[in-house]
Write a protein that holds these residues in place. Structure first.
Motif, PDB file in Angstrom:
ATOM      1  N   SER A 168       3.812   7.239   4.141  1.00 26.92           N
ATOM      2  CA  SER A 168       3.426   8.058   5.289  1.00 26.92           C
ATOM      3  C   SER A 168       4.009   7.571   6.614  1.00 26.92           C
ATOM      4  O   SER A 168       4.191   8.360   7.525  1.00 26.92           O
ATOM      5  N   ASP A 169       4.289   6.309   6.748  1.00 30.34           N
ATOM      6  CA  ASP A 169       4.807   5.770   8.015  1.00 30.34           C
ATOM      7  C   ASP A 169       6.317   5.639   7.968  1.00 30.34           C
ATOM      8  O   ASP A 169       6.912   5.429   6.924  1.00 30.34           O
TER       9      ASP A 169
ATOM     10  N   TRP B  35       7.275  -0.029   8.241  1.00 31.52           N
ATOM     11  CA  TRP B  35       6.218  -0.746   7.545  1.00 31.52           C
ATOM     12  C   TRP B  35       6.571  -2.207   7.427  1.00 31.52           C
ATOM     13  O   TRP B  35       7.723  -2.596   7.588  1.00 31.52           O
TER      14      TRP B  35
ATOM     15  N   ARG C  76       0.336   4.367  -0.023  1.00 35.86           N
ATOM     16  CA  ARG C  76      -0.017   5.444   0.921  1.00 35.86           C
ATOM     17  C   ARG C  76       0.595   5.183   2.282  1.00 35.86           C
ATOM     18  O   ARG C  76       1.158   6.077   2.899  1.00 35.86           O
ATOM     19  N   VAL C  77       0.485   3.963   2.755  1.00 35.55           N
ATOM     20  CA  VAL C  77       1.069   3.606   4.054  1.00 35.55           C
ATOM     21  C   VAL C  77       2.589   3.651   3.965  1.00 35.55           C
ATOM     22  O   VAL C  77       3.264   4.166   4.857  1.00 35.55           O
ATOM     23  N   LEU C  78       3.118   3.144   2.887  1.00 40.68           N
ATOM     24  CA  LEU C  78       4.565   3.081   2.699  1.00 40.68           C
ATOM     25  C   LEU C  78       5.207   4.460   2.744  1.00 40.68           C
ATOM     26  O   LEU C  78       6.257   4.639   3.337  1.00 40.68           O
TER      27      LEU C  78
ATOM     28  N   LYS D 171      11.735   4.619   0.110  1.00 36.13           N
ATOM     29  CA  LYS D 171      11.129   3.438   0.720  1.00 36.13           C
ATOM     30  C   LYS D 171      11.233   2.206  -0.170  1.00 36.13           C
ATOM     31  O   LYS D 171      11.539   1.115   0.290  1.00 36.13           O
TER      32      LYS D 171
ATOM     33  N   TRP E  85      -5.002  11.963  -3.017  1.00 41.06           N
ATOM     34  CA  TRP E  85      -3.694  11.403  -2.681  1.00 41.06           C
ATOM     35  C   TRP E  85      -2.717  11.692  -3.790  1.00 41.06           C
ATOM     36  O   TRP E  85      -3.002  11.457  -4.959  1.00 41.06           O
TER      37      TRP E  85
ATOM     38  N   ASP F 197       0.874  -1.170   0.000  1.00 34.67           N
ATOM     39  CA  ASP F 197       0.000   0.000   0.000  1.00 34.67           C
ATOM     40  C   ASP F 197       0.912   1.221   0.000  1.00 34.67           C
ATOM     41  O   ASP F 197       1.535   1.536   1.011  1.00 34.67           O
TER      42      ASP F 197
END
Length: 70
Positions: free
Chosen positions: A23-24, A27, A19-21, A66, A56, A17
């Motif tokens: 933003s955090d 992971w 978006r998660v990758l 990342k 997004w 994902d």
């Protein structure tokens, strides 16, 4: 993404994902297995979708940083 060697009985499958990758700070992904339809199937398949979801935007520098870890 899914990948398998010719001698493997199943595909190794992961879903990222983005978006998660991006933003955090940390992971993880779950590794799943999918049976092959034919035993001699092999290779790597990458499917990219939903990059242009409303609200997004891709952060290219952060994403590049990342994905370099994958």
């Amino acid at each position: 993404m899914r990948t398998a060697r010719r001698e493997a009985a199943a595909w190794s499958v992961v879903a990222l994902d983005l978006r998660v990758l991006t933003s955090d700070s940390s992971w993880s992904v779950s590794l799943m297995h999918e049976p092959k339809q034919q035993q001699d199937e092999h290779g790597t398949e990458i499917i990219v979708r939903e990059l242009r979801d409303a609200g997004w935007t891709v952060q290219p520098q952060r994403l590049r940083q990342k994905l370099g870890d994958v």
